[in-house]
Scaffold this motif. Structure first.
Motif, PDB file in Angstrom:
ATOM      1  N   HIS A  54       3.697 -73.040 -48.473  1.00  0.00           N
ATOM      2  CA  HIS A  54       2.980 -73.408 -47.249  1.00  0.00           C
ATOM      3  C   HIS A  54       3.930 -73.567 -46.058  1.00  0.00           C
ATOM      4  N   TYR A  55       5.003 -74.349 -46.257  1.00  0.00           N
ATOM      5  CA  TYR A  55       5.891 -74.599 -45.099  1.00  0.00           C
ATOM      6  C   TYR A  55       6.741 -73.381 -44.777  1.00  0.00           C
ATOM      7  N   PHE A  56       6.962 -72.525 -45.768  1.00  0.00           N
ATOM      8  CA  PHE A  56       7.656 -71.263 -45.499  1.00  0.00           C
ATOM      9  C   PHE A  56       6.765 -70.384 -44.616  1.00  0.00           C
ATOM     10  N   MET A  57       5.489 -70.252 -44.991  1.00  0.00           N
ATOM     11  CA  MET A  57       4.566 -69.449 -44.172  1.00  0.00           C
ATOM     12  C   MET A  57       4.441 -70.045 -42.768  1.00  0.00           C
ATOM     13  N   GLU A  58       4.378 -71.369 -42.699  1.00  0.00           N
ATOM     14  CA  GLU A  58       4.275 -72.040 -41.394  1.00  0.00           C
ATOM     15  C   GLU A  58       5.494 -71.702 -40.525  1.00  0.00           C
ATOM     16  N   ALA A  59       6.681 -71.734 -41.134  1.00  0.00           N
ATOM     17  CA  ALA A  59       7.906 -71.431 -40.375  1.00  0.00           C
ATOM     18  C   ALA A  59       7.931 -69.964 -39.947  1.00  0.00           C
ATOM     19  N   LEU A  60       7.493 -69.068 -40.837  1.00  0.00           N
ATOM     20  CA  LEU A  60       7.449 -67.642 -40.475  1.00  0.00           C
ATOM     21  C   LEU A  60       6.547 -67.440 -39.256  1.00  0.00           C
ATOM     22  N   LYS A  76       5.694 -69.758 -37.012  1.00  0.00           N
ATOM     23  CA  LYS A  76       6.295 -70.374 -35.817  1.00  0.00           C
ATOM     24  C   LYS A  76       7.331 -69.442 -35.183  1.00  0.00           C
ATOM     25  N   LEU A  77       8.039 -68.682 -36.021  1.00  0.00           N
ATOM     26  CA  LEU A  77       9.062 -67.780 -35.480  1.00  0.00           C
ATOM     27  C   LEU A  77       8.454 -66.569 -34.791  1.00  0.00           C
ATOM     28  N   ARG A  78       7.313 -66.098 -35.291  1.00  0.00           N
ATOM     29  CA  ARG A  78       6.736 -64.856 -34.750  1.00  0.00           C
ATOM     30  C   ARG A  78       5.592 -65.080 -33.773  1.00  0.00           C
ATOM     31  N   TYR A  79       4.964 -66.254 -33.845  1.00  0.00           N
ATOM     32  CA  TYR A  79       3.859 -66.563 -32.918  1.00  0.00           C
ATOM     33  C   TYR A  79       4.128 -67.924 -32.285  1.00  0.00           C
ATOM     34  N   PRO A  80       5.236 -68.027 -31.503  1.00  0.00           N
ATOM     35  CA  PRO A  80       5.643 -69.365 -31.015  1.00  0.00           C
ATOM     36  C   PRO A  80       4.624 -69.940 -30.021  1.00  0.00           C
ATOM     37  N   THR A 104      23.273 -53.925 -29.743  1.00  0.00           N
ATOM     38  CA  THR A 104      23.484 -54.326 -31.139  1.00  0.00           C
ATOM     39  C   THR A 104      22.724 -55.611 -31.437  1.00  0.00           C
ATOM     40  N   MET A 105      22.769 -56.543 -30.463  1.00  0.00           N
ATOM     41  CA  MET A 105      22.065 -57.816 -30.685  1.00  0.00           C
ATOM     42  C   MET A 105      20.569 -57.614 -30.740  1.00  0.00           C
ATOM     43  N   SER A 106      20.047 -56.762 -29.849  1.00  0.00           N
ATOM     44  CA  SER A 106      18.588 -56.601 -29.879  1.00  0.00           C
ATOM     45  C   SER A 106      18.152 -55.827 -31.118  1.00  0.00           C
ATOM     46  N   ASP A 107      19.004 -54.899 -31.608  1.00  0.00           N
ATOM     47  CA  ASP A 107      18.689 -54.214 -32.879  1.00  0.00           C
ATOM     48  C   ASP A 107      18.645 -55.224 -34.027  1.00  0.00           C
ATOM     49  N   GLN A 108      19.617 -56.162 -33.986  1.00  0.00           N
ATOM     50  CA  GLN A 108      19.706 -57.188 -35.036  1.00  0.00           C
ATOM     51  C   GLN A 108      18.451 -58.060 -35.030  1.00  0.00           C
ATOM     52  N   ILE A 109      18.054 -58.500 -33.832  1.00  0.00           N
ATOM     53  CA  ILE A 109      16.865 -59.360 -33.735  1.00  0.00           C
ATOM     54  C   ILE A 109      15.624 -58.607 -34.195  1.00  0.00           C
ATOM     55  N   GLN A 110      15.554 -57.325 -33.813  1.00  0.00           N
ATOM     56  CA  GLN A 110      14.387 -56.531 -34.232  1.00  0.00           C
ATOM     57  C   GLN A 110      14.335 -56.421 -35.761  1.00  0.00           C
ATOM     58  N   LYS A 111      15.501 -56.227 -36.364  1.00  0.00           N
ATOM     59  CA  LYS A 111      15.549 -56.102 -37.825  1.00  0.00           C
ATOM     60  C   LYS A 111      15.136 -57.439 -38.475  1.00  0.00           C
ATOM     61  N   GLU A 112      15.631 -58.536 -37.901  1.00  0.00           N
ATOM     62  CA  GLU A 112      15.259 -59.851 -38.442  1.00  0.00           C
ATOM     63  C   GLU A 112      13.747 -60.061 -38.321  1.00  0.00           C
ATOM     64  N   ASN A 113      13.202 -59.686 -37.170  1.00  0.00           N
ATOM     65  CA  ASN A 113      11.757 -59.869 -36.974  1.00  0.00           C
ATOM     66  C   ASN A 113      10.951 -59.023 -37.954  1.00  0.00           C
ATOM     67  N   GLU A 114      11.470 -57.828 -38.247  1.00  0.00           N
ATOM     68  CA  GLU A 114      10.772 -56.982 -39.235  1.00  0.00           C
ATOM     69  C   GLU A 114      10.777 -57.662 -40.609  1.00  0.00           C
ATOM     70  N   ASN A 115      11.913 -58.301 -40.946  1.00  0.00           N
ATOM     71  CA  ASN A 115      11.987 -59.021 -42.225  1.00  0.00           C
ATOM     72  C   ASN A 115      10.992 -60.179 -42.247  1.00  0.00           C
ATOM     73  N   ILE A 116      10.914 -60.891 -41.129  1.00  0.00           N
ATOM     74  CA  ILE A 116       9.971 -62.024 -41.055  1.00  0.00           C
ATOM     75  C   ILE A 116       8.537 -61.504 -41.211  1.00  0.00           C
ATOM     76  N   ASP A 117       8.230 -60.413 -40.512  1.00  0.00           N
ATOM     77  CA  ASP A 117       6.872 -59.847 -40.602  1.00  0.00           C
ATOM     78  C   ASP A 117       6.557 -59.408 -42.032  1.00  0.00           C
ATOM     79  N   SER A 118       7.546 -58.806 -42.697  1.00  0.00           N
ATOM     80  CA  SER A 118       7.303 -58.333 -44.079  1.00  0.00           C
ATOM     81  C   SER A 118       7.038 -59.515 -45.009  1.00  0.00           C
ATOM     82  N   ALA A 119       7.819 -60.589 -44.846  1.00  0.00           N
ATOM     83  CA  ALA A 119       7.613 -61.769 -45.707  1.00  0.00           C
ATOM     84  C   ALA A 119       6.247 -62.384 -45.423  1.00  0.00           C
ATOM     85  N   LEU A 120       5.876 -62.426 -44.149  1.00  0.00           N
ATOM     86  CA  LEU A 120       4.581 -63.006 -43.783  1.00  0.00           C
ATOM     87  C   LEU A 120       3.440 -62.160 -44.358  1.00  0.00           C
TER      88      LEU A 120
END
Ligand code: GLY
Length: 378
Positions: free
Chosen positions: A366-372, A374-378, A12-28
């Protein structure tokens, strides 16, 4: 049975993280599409939206660097030389601004545009422009008061001797340029100004004064207060975000434990006042119903918290940064209208002057994109 439950929980946790990452990717992805679209259709630098379109300027005001920085970041994510060329041509429009000695905004203008351009391409043109920008900034240093005044008294006489907390974000370029150019004076000015902001703008409870006014003759403090906040003793939310982000960055650059302690104190204040919310009010002391929010402050803070987590080793700050970013995606990104200018809605430029209220703002984007990133390409 316990093992089975643990497996379900972990799935369940890994499904949740995957869903969050998909949201981050979509926003980016949406941010990149919008930014590249703007880079082709606009002839001037975007600043803030009004009536559904960017207000633009040829000069670039203090925000041009953020637009160029977003194009560079888009190129990094896409690994695309054509996008880098677009970033380069926009960055070159800032060349003459590197001699601008009338403002403290040189880090905002030249770090995302020229320092980032140099880091990506290694092209000395960008380095030299950024070093020149740092020298212009250093020319404003008040050697008795050990501060850099924010704005030009030619614009308004009351700006003489006026320092603002936002300047902390403009200091890393001094230290960077000092190291690049072997100019110790630049590094020293960066350090001294950070110490002054630390000593003069931060209250014992970790909140910040936006402004500190000085006697231009002696450099002594004459008063403390605000320019964009609600009142002299309130905490203007974006100022707090700049401060936490700026001290996190400068502690990374200098290795200073004192700057790190300050960054943590500023972040704790921000997070305590934010509580479980995502979108802070424009001023932490004006949080009632109907008060405008400032998504840009949230984005600046989130990106800074991700840095702070790395330098402090405290994962709580990364968790909070991620929580804020995910909340911003839910509440401030309009996936239904990809043609709408601006990525992050609900920012506030300057509520006391009713300027740019509930709009998209270049630094929020700008800082929103930067944070996105940082989360996906640490
Ligand atoms: N003065 C910079 C800002 O409005 O955040």
């Amino acid at each position: 049975i316990i093992k089975c439950h643990l497996n379900i929980l972990s799935k369940t946790m890994s499904d949740q993280i995957q869903k969050e990452n998909e949201n981050i990717d979509s926003a980016l992805e949406l941010g990149i599409i919008k930014c590249l679209h703007d880079s082709k259709r606009l002839s001037e630098f975007p600043h803030v939206t009004k009536n559904g379109e960017w207000l633009t300027s040829e000069h670039g005001r203090w925000t041009a660097g953020f637009f160029v920085g977003m194009i560079w970041m888009s190129g990094m994510v896409k690994d695309d030389a054509n996008i880098y060329q677009t970033a380069e041509s926009w960055a070159k429009r800032l060349e003459s601004r590197s001699f601008d000695c009338s403002t403290h905004d040189m880090g905002f203008l030249f770090e995302p545009s020229m320092v980032r351009g140099f880091n990506i391409t290694g092209n000395k043109y960008f380095r030299d422009n950024a070093v020149q920008a740092a020298k212009s900034l250093a020319s404003r240093f008040h050697r008795k008061g050990l501060y850099i005044p924010a704005w030009s008294p030619e614009e308004d006489l009351s700006y003489l001797g006026l320092a603002i907390v936002d300047t902390i974000m403009n200091l890393p370029i001094l230290i960077w340029a000092g190291r690049m150019a072997g100019d110790q004076d630049l590094c020293k000015i960066g350090n001294l100004c950070a110490e002054t902001i630390q000593a003069q703008h931060i209250r014992p409870n970790g909140s910040t004064y936006h402004t500190v006014d000085h006697d231009d003759e002696t450099g002594a403090i004459s008063s403390k207060g605000t320019h964009q906040g609600a009142d002299n003793e309130s905490c203007w939310t974006r100022g707090q975000a700049w401060a936490l982000h700026g001290f996190a960055k400068i502690s990374i650059m200098t290795g200073s434990k004192e700057f790190l302690t300050t960054a943590l104190q500023l972040a704790d204040y921000f997070l305590n006042r934010l509580g479980n919310n995502i979108l802070p009010p424009w001023d932490f002391d004006r949080s009632g119903e109907g008060q405008p929010r400032d998504s840009a402050a949230a984005a600046i803070a989130a990106s800074g918290l991700l840095e702070l987590s790395k330098v402090s080793g405290d994962i709580t700050y990364a968790d909070q940064g991620r929580r804020i970013v995910l909340g911003l995606i839910d509440s401030c990104v309009d996936f239904e209208h990809p043609d709408r200018p601006g990525l992050l809605m609900h920012g506030t430029v300057d509520y006391p002057r009713r300027s740019g209220v509930d709009e998209s703002i270049m630094y929020g984007d700008h800082y929103f994109m930067e944070a996105l990133i940082k989360l996906r390409y640490p």
